[in-house]
Design a protein around this motif. Structure first.
Motif, short mmCIF file in Angstrom:
data_model
loop_
_atom_site.label_atom_id
_atom_site.label_comp_id
_atom_site.label_asym_id
_atom_site.label_seq_id
_atom_site.Cartn_x
_atom_site.Cartn_y
_atom_site.Cartn_z
N ASN A 1 0.81 -1.22 0.00
CA ASN A 1 0.00 0.00 0.00
C ASN A 1 0.85 1.28 0.00
N LEU A 2 0.70 2.07 -1.07
CA LEU A 2 1.48 3.31 -1.22
C LEU A 2 1.22 4.29 -0.08
N ARG A 3 0.00 4.26 0.42
CA ARG A 3 -0.37 5.26 1.44
C ARG A 3 0.08 4.88 2.85
N PHE A 4 0.92 3.82 2.97
CA PHE A 4 1.60 3.56 4.24
C PHE A 4 2.69 4.61 4.44
N HIS A 5 2.98 5.35 3.38
CA HIS A 5 3.99 6.43 3.45
C HIS A 5 3.28 7.75 3.18
N LYS A 6 3.45 8.71 4.09
CA LYS A 6 2.77 10.00 3.87
C LYS A 6 3.33 10.72 2.64
N GLU A 7 4.54 10.32 2.24
CA GLU A 7 5.18 10.95 1.08
C GLU A 7 4.41 10.71 -0.22
N GLU A 8 3.58 9.65 -0.24
CA GLU A 8 2.79 9.36 -1.45
C GLU A 8 1.86 10.53 -1.75
N LYS A 9 1.03 10.90 -0.77
CA LYS A 9 0.07 11.98 -1.01
C LYS A 9 0.75 13.35 -1.10
N GLU A 10 1.92 13.45 -0.47
CA GLU A 10 2.64 14.74 -0.51
C GLU A 10 3.37 14.91 -1.84
N ASN A 11 3.36 13.89 -2.67
CA ASN A 11 4.12 13.88 -3.92
C ASN A 11 5.57 14.25 -3.66
N ASP A 12 6.14 13.58 -2.68
CA ASP A 12 7.53 13.84 -2.28
C ASP A 12 8.48 13.37 -3.39
#
Ligand code: AMP
Length: 392
Positions: free
Chosen positions: A116-127
């Motif tokens: 799951n990509l959204r286990f990392h907050k960086e996904e939604k932040e487009n880090d």
């Protein structure tokens, strides 16, 4: 025109594909509806049949940037393995050394599913650093998750900075239909809107008024429009702060020569309960009664407008369809549209779910896989996840 998967070579390549595996699960974590996984199969099979190595990524639910086992993609990997009749290896994370090593050892025809990509907050932040790590697993990027194309996340927009990028078959079909209805629709064109939230649909109406011939409004949003025309709406759901906007819409519609059709009768009840005593009222809803579905005369009038249309775009249920006694309007119109010889495009979310439930999925020209994304397309907004793909 954006590049699609058939415009790029996948043979021997590591293909990083964004899919939408955000499937509904029950308490035992069994998938209750796998249509999103099934919908991704054409692109998946194309990659495998053409000698690609497939690295799949998706989100599931809202883990809010933290590892939460109840949101892991294990049920998805299991279902994919069954559907593809092969082992789909699921990673414990979507980035990191173990993923790197596994991907390095992949052979043509292998499939790996990242966690799951959204286990990392960086996904939604487009880090950018996170996006670069994801991109490092692929030689090319395929976008096949229309439902998240309206969000600039690391897995939708970020990765395109580093990889050649093209649309998968699902996204290609979405673009085809939404381009057609927003740029070059066959007329007469009916836009039918329902559901609860008026504010969500106003930008759609504003953008589409110059292209449509008929605007049909049902569902709870109709009561805000009816109230602005001084009709009695009883205790129905009204967005008071939107009545002025509704008035403006009537004005704009008349300038654009668009016929606006509102409910002329209603199925009402005193409480929102399946067992509540209900009745049909014409025109004005009396005090204390709640409008919960369009009435039979409205169904008839909407049908006659739809019968004249060559293009129909529908977003939002006509009533509180989750309760059977108030699902008639939505069901009757779905059945009717399914029989028409017109281009029929159904916005995602509730309307799509209602149509699939009724087994009418195959009878529509296109049912969008994205609720929010389809609304934004109709608003005339360029979706970041599509804009970021390479041009032909
Ligand atoms: P939206 O997300 O704005 O498209 O709204 C969808 C929701 O609107 C669904 O859950 C419907 O049950 C609800 N809805 C539609 N018509 C009515 C109504 N007349 N009264 C209350 N809720 C409604």
């Amino acid at each position: 025109m954006k590049k699609v998967i058939t415009d790029v070579s996948v043979s021997g390549k590591k293909v990083l594909m964004r899919a939408d595996f955000n499937v509904p699960l029950n308490e035992k974590r069994n998938i209750t509806d796998d249509s999103r996984i099934v919908a991704a199969l054409p692109t998946i099979k194309y990659v495998l049949d053409n000698g690609g190595k497939l690295i799949l990524m998706s989100h599931l639910g809202r883990p809010k940037g933290e590892v939460k086992t109840e949101f892991n993609l294990t049920p998805v990997a299991d279902r994919l393995s069954t559907l593809l009749k092969m082992n789909v290896q699921k990673m414990d994370d979507c980035v990191g050394e173990h993923v790197e090593e596994t991907v390095d050892h992949m052979k043509a025809g292998d499939v790996v599913l990242l966690e799951n990509l959204r286990f990392h907050k960086e996904e939604k932040e487009n880090d950018p650093a996170f996006a670069k790590q994801l991109a490092s697993f692929g030689d090319i990027f395929i976008e096949d998750a229309f439902g998240t194309c309206h969000r600039a996340h690391a897995s939708t927009v970020g990765v395109t900075e580093y990889l050649p990028s093209a649309a998968g078959f699902l996204v290609r079909k979405e673009i085809e239909y939404f381009e057609k209805v927003t740029k070059d629709p066959e007329r007469p064109f009916a836009l039918m809107l329902g559901g609860a939230k008026v504010a969500d649909k106003i930008p759609v109406i504003k953008n589409m008024l110059g292209k449509i011939d008929f605007l049909l409004i049902g569902g709870a949003m109709a009561y805000t429009f009816l109230k602005s025309r001084f009709k009695g709406v009883g205790a129905s759901r009204v967005e008071e702060n939107m009545t002025k906007t509704a008035e403006k819409i009537f004005e704009l519609a008349s300038i654009n020569n668009v016929g606006v059709f509102l409910p002329k009768d209603h199925v009402v009840a005193r409480t929102i309960k399946e067992t509540a005593k209900r009745k049909v009222v014409k025109e004005h809803i009396p005090d204390g009664w709640i409008g919960l579905d369009i009435g039979p005369a409205t169904i008839q009038s909407f049908k006659s407008v739809l019968a004249e249309s060559k293009t129909i775009v529908w977003n939002g249920p006509m009533g509180l369809f989750e309760m059977k006694p108030f699902a008639t309007g939505t069901r009757e119109l779905a059945k009717y549209i399914a029989k028409l010889d017109a281009t029929t495009v159904i916005g995602g979310g509730d309307t799509a779910a209602a149509i699939y439930q009724m087994g009418l999925g195959k009878r529509m020209s296109h049912i969008s896989t994205g609720g929010g994304a389809s609304l934004e397309y109709l608003e005339g907004i360029e979706l970041p996840g599509i804009a970021a793909l390479d041009d032909k």
